[in-house]
Design a protein around this motif. Sequence first.
Motif, short mmCIF file in Angstrom:
data_model
loop_
_atom_site.label_atom_id
_atom_site.label_comp_id
_atom_site.label_asym_id
_atom_site.label_seq_id
_atom_site.Cartn_x
_atom_site.Cartn_y
_atom_site.Cartn_z
N ASP A 86 0.85 -1.18 0.00
CA ASP A 86 0.00 0.00 0.00
C ASP A 86 0.89 1.23 0.00
OD1 ASP A 86 -2.41 -1.43 0.06
OD2 ASP A 86 -2.30 -1.63 2.25
N ALA A 87 0.89 1.99 -1.09
CA ALA A 87 1.67 3.21 -1.17
C ALA A 87 0.97 4.33 -0.39
CB ALA A 87 1.87 3.63 -2.62
N THR A 88 -0.36 4.35 -0.48
CA THR A 88 -1.21 5.26 0.29
C THR A 88 -2.48 4.49 0.63
OG1 THR A 88 -2.46 6.14 -1.60
CG2 THR A 88 -0.38 7.26 -1.06
N ARG A 89 -3.44 5.15 1.23
CA ARG A 89 -4.67 4.45 1.60
C ARG A 89 -5.45 3.96 0.38
NH1 ARG A 89 -8.71 7.68 0.40
NH2 ARG A 89 -8.44 9.92 0.42
N ASP A 90 -5.23 4.60 -0.80
CA ASP A 90 -6.00 4.20 -1.99
C ASP A 90 -5.12 3.86 -3.21
OD1 ASP A 90 -5.18 6.80 -2.49
OD2 ASP A 90 -7.08 7.42 -3.37
N ILE A 91 -3.81 3.73 -3.01
CA ILE A 91 -2.92 3.37 -4.11
C ILE A 91 -2.12 2.12 -3.75
CG2 ILE A 91 -0.94 4.05 -5.53
CD1 ILE A 91 -1.88 6.94 -5.26
N LYS A 92 -2.21 1.13 -4.61
CA LYS A 92 -1.47 -0.12 -4.43
C LYS A 92 -0.26 -0.08 -5.36
CE LYS A 92 -2.98 -3.45 -2.52
NZ LYS A 92 -2.87 -4.01 -1.17
N ARG A 93 0.92 -0.32 -4.81
CA ARG A 93 2.15 -0.43 -5.60
C ARG A 93 2.29 -1.89 -5.99
NH1 ARG A 93 7.47 -1.64 -3.93
NH2 ARG A 93 8.98 -1.04 -5.52
#
Length: 182
Positions: A87-94
Amino acid sequence: MDAGIDYPQGRRSGRCEACKPRLISGDVALLEHTKFALSPEERTNGLILACRAQRQADACGAWLGGDDETAEHPCQTLRCRVAQLEDATRDIKRVVLEVVDVPPLAYSAGQYVRVTFPEALTRDYSMAACPDSGVLEFHVRRTGGGATSERVAMALSLGDEVTVDGRTAPRFYARNMPGRSW
């Protein structure tokens, strides 16, 4: 897209730049879009954002890398495996993919490819890793109701097989349909 052409596009909002062809002939009106997606210089050079273009007359265009452009990299379809997920941020998956059985994909920074995650619809994503890194990296933003982004956020696992298609698209022709997008 209205005519059923499998056209590279993201969210039809004029942000992802996936649908940026060169307008060969015809006339289009560009709807509101983000400034960074199409620079004044690109517009002067005949580029448009097809997702935000409404035809004013019959039109003909070519995707960058098509017959009227110079492709820098060969087209490839790759079988990949998920090597890293975070999880790069709460709504972005790396999502980091390793290529199986063939050399890595040659690409330029900012270039996009068509990605098919398991049990998800195929979508276009820009690579986030440096071209010489040996892996393919994508940052997938989770969108409410997004079939693919929800699947990536909730069900994608290490080792899952993913198909990456770096093909360019052919020239296309669209007849004017008043009130319809490109």
